[in-house]
Motif scaffolding. Structure first.
Motif, PDB file in Angstrom:
ATOM      1  N   ALA A 122      40.449  49.619  27.876  1.00  0.00           N
ATOM      2  CA  ALA A 122      39.134  49.591  28.739  1.00  0.00           C
ATOM      3  C   ALA A 122      39.132  48.289  29.193  1.00  0.00           C
ATOM      4  O   ALA A 122      39.246  47.185  28.362  1.00  0.00           O
ATOM      5  N   ASP A 123      38.737  47.909  30.756  1.00  0.00           N
ATOM      6  CA  ASP A 123      38.649  46.637  31.227  1.00  0.00           C
ATOM      7  C   ASP A 123      37.619  46.490  32.228  1.00  0.00           C
ATOM      8  O   ASP A 123      37.511  47.624  33.044  1.00  0.00           O
ATOM      9  N   MET A 124      36.500  45.865  32.081  1.00  0.00           N
ATOM     10  CA  MET A 124      35.320  45.736  32.914  1.00  0.00           C
ATOM     11  C   MET A 124      35.767  45.274  34.421  1.00  0.00           C
ATOM     12  O   MET A 124      36.671  44.561  34.371  1.00  0.00           O
ATOM     13  N   ASP A 125      35.110  45.954  35.209  1.00  0.00           N
ATOM     14  CA  ASP A 125      35.466  45.443  36.406  1.00  0.00           C
ATOM     15  C   ASP A 125      34.773  44.089  36.969  1.00  0.00           C
ATOM     16  O   ASP A 125      33.394  43.999  36.655  1.00  0.00           O
ATOM     17  N   CYS A 126      35.494  43.408  37.584  1.00  0.00           N
ATOM     18  CA  CYS A 126      34.918  41.976  37.963  1.00  0.00           C
ATOM     19  C   CYS A 126      33.878  41.473  37.078  1.00  0.00           C
ATOM     20  O   CYS A 126      32.744  41.202  37.488  1.00  0.00           O
ATOM     21  N   ILE A 182      36.772  39.340  26.403  1.00  0.00           N
ATOM     22  CA  ILE A 182      35.510  39.428  26.593  1.00  0.00           C
ATOM     23  C   ILE A 182      35.302  40.827  27.243  1.00  0.00           C
ATOM     24  O   ILE A 182      34.421  41.440  26.913  1.00  0.00           O
ATOM     25  N   ASP A 183      36.187  41.143  28.117  1.00  0.00           N
ATOM     26  CA  ASP A 183      35.865  42.426  28.728  1.00  0.00           C
ATOM     27  C   ASP A 183      36.816  43.450  28.493  1.00  0.00           C
ATOM     28  O   ASP A 183      37.153  44.323  29.696  1.00  0.00           O
ATOM     29  N   GLU A 184      37.833  43.405  27.426  1.00  0.00           N
ATOM     30  CA  GLU A 184      38.837  44.265  27.290  1.00  0.00           C
ATOM     31  C   GLU A 184      39.197  44.813  26.162  1.00  0.00           C
ATOM     32  O   GLU A 184      38.935  43.895  25.278  1.00  0.00           O
ATOM     33  N   ASP A 217      43.837  51.717  39.108  1.00  0.00           N
ATOM     34  CA  ASP A 217      42.867  52.470  40.130  1.00  0.00           C
ATOM     35  C   ASP A 217      41.469  51.552  40.104  1.00  0.00           C
ATOM     36  O   ASP A 217      40.501  52.217  40.012  1.00  0.00           O
ATOM     37  N   LYS A 218      41.455  50.131  39.710  1.00  0.00           N
ATOM     38  CA  LYS A 218      40.530  49.443  39.730  1.00  0.00           C
ATOM     39  C   LYS A 218      39.609  49.314  41.032  1.00  0.00           C
ATOM     40  O   LYS A 218      40.468  49.204  41.921  1.00  0.00           O
ATOM     41  N   PRO A 219      38.539  48.870  41.169  1.00  0.00           N
ATOM     42  CA  PRO A 219      37.449  49.312  40.081  1.00  0.00           C
ATOM     43  C   PRO A 219      37.057  50.640  39.782  1.00  0.00           C
ATOM     44  O   PRO A 219      37.245  51.432  40.636  1.00  0.00           O
TER      45      PRO A 219
HETATM   46 MG    MG Z   1      38.101  42.793  33.648  1.00  0.00          MG
END
Ligand code: MG
Ligand code: DCP
Length: 401
Positions: free
Chosen positions: A19-23, A131-133, A184-186
């Motif tokens: 899981a990786d948050m977008d921007c 932090i986001d992953e 396939d982000k975001p």
């Molecule tokens: Mg990210």
């Protein structure tokens, strides 16, 4: 034989979600300032209007369309963006044009903590990478038939409860899940099923392979390795002589081979190995045999890490996901392969002959020897993520067991 793989024991069947948050920083800014939604937003540090100080930490996808990227000078990034206000005419500074926000780590950490809480509700084992992953081990939670639905629900929960969007990659290995989440982000959700990993990777540019940084990719291109498929087909000995152990590792990743289990960060609390049968079986001999091999693998892993264990446990999974565990603590810490085999077999006796789809062996209550080196993760790096894909920093090989 592949290093770390036992005869007769297939690669651990895992279902890994990355899981990786977008921007992420920009998404956090938008959360508390809804006017920024849909706008190009640049987040960075150290910028003073009229100077060239400061670099971009991240940018919203709208800003990326204008060529903004992380590590760029903020002044340069802001020049690329269309201004809501004609800054020069109004005498406003570019920073006041509404697109730049300075980094506010404390706030981003609080949003990240909310996301983590949800991730931990969705998996027993979560490896936080940054932090986001994070990587989630979904093996005992879902079946391949349900992973897409699971992913949709996880994304929807993060979005409704926290207010940021996540991209998810679900695959049988950590490295493939990482590539999939980025694919396939975001707001992406990419599922790569077992057996499809190599085909999924084949046409991607070589730098998309987990662990291949820009320097390595440039050298690979000189060698005619442009796509991940070229890397998968390359001669591992040549790769090793060019890139060292890293070469062999990314070669394996490009082939969809990655034996790493999702493990929580920091010093491990336990070592475990598990393995699914080809089909659920009630064959006692096959079951005991598997337990013995797994016990050997765990004992050897502990030995390599110079770790003693005091508690030995087993796991028996009946179809579809009925997980049963048993454990026994010894009077003192040991590193004893034969004893581990014996205790594991005894504990397993309760389940032997039942129809099982998977078994596992675990040691816990660990004592670390004096030789135990702190892994890079103690310094902010990590073995799931590669903070230094071109190998400028020395990394411990044990991290890639
Ligand atoms: Mg990210
Ligand atoms: N970050 C940073 N400097 C960098 C890269 C990242 O400060 N060179 C920070 C800002 C990001 C956060 O870390 O928001 C997460 O990093 P990611 O690489 O996941 O980037 P984003 O989440 O911003 O974008 P993406 O949608 O590509 O994941």
């Amino acid at each position: 034989m592949e290093r770390g793989r036992l005869p007769g024991v297939s690669a651990p069947e895992q279902i890994v979600c990355h899981a990786d948050m977008d921007c992420f920083y920009a998404a956090c800014e938008r959360l508390r300032e809804p006017a920024l939604r849909g706008e190009p937003v640049v987040v960075g540090m150290g910028y003073e209007p009229g100077t060239t100080n400061g670099a971009v930490a991240t940018a919203s996808y709208e800003a990326r369309e204008f060529g903004v990227e992380s590590a760029q000078a903020i002044s340069e990034a802001l020049e690329l963006l269309p201004r809501k206000i004609d800054a020069a005419r109004n005498g406003d500074s570019v920073a006041e044009a509404g697109f730049y926000r300075p980094v506010d780590m404390e706030y981003y950490e609080s949003v990240a903590a909310d996301v983590r809480e949800i991730l931990h509700e969705h998996a027993e084992t979560v490896r936080e990478v940054s932090i986001d992953e994070a990587y989630l081990d979904l093996t005992d939670r879902v079946d391949w038939a349900d992973v897409e639905e699971f992913g949709r629900r996880l994304k929807a929960t993060i979005e409704s409860e926290v207010g940021v969007t996540a991209s998810l990659g679900i695959a049988p290995t950590m490295s493939a899940a990482k590539v999939a989440s980025d694919h396939d982000k975001p707001d992406g959700l990419v599922v790569v099923e077992p057996g499809e990993v190599r085909a999924f990777l084949a046409d991607l540019p070589v730098e998309d392979v987990h662990g291949v940084g820009p320097v390595t990719a440039a050298r690979m291109r000189e060698l005619g390795i442009d796509a991940a498929g070229d890397l998968a087909a390359a001669d591992p000995a040549t790769l090793e002589s060019e890139f060292g152990e890293r070469g062999r590792r990314v070669h394996r990743f490009a082939r969809g081979e990655d034996e790493r289990a999702v493990e929580p960060k920091g010093r491990p609390k336990s070592f475990s190995r598990e393995s699914a049968f080809h089909e659920p079986t009630d064959d006692e001999t096959a079951q005991y045999d598997r337990i013995e091999r797994l016990a050997t693998a765990v004992a050897q892993r502990a030995e390599r890490r110079d770790v003693l264990y005091q508690t030995i446990g087993i796991k028996a999974v009946a179809p579809p996901f009925e997980v049963r565990t048993r454990a026994r603590s010894l009077p003192g810490p040991v590193a004893d392969e034969a004893l581990l085999q014996e205790v594991a077999a005894e504990l397993f006796g309760e389940f032997a002959g039942q129809r099982l789809r998977k078994v596992g062996v675990r040691v816990s209550n660990l004592s670390f020897g004096a030789d135990e080196q702190p892994s890079l993760s103690a310094f902010g790096g990590d073995d799931g993520e590669d903070p230094d894909p071109d190998g400028q920093r020395q990394r411990s090989l044990t991290e890639f067991e």
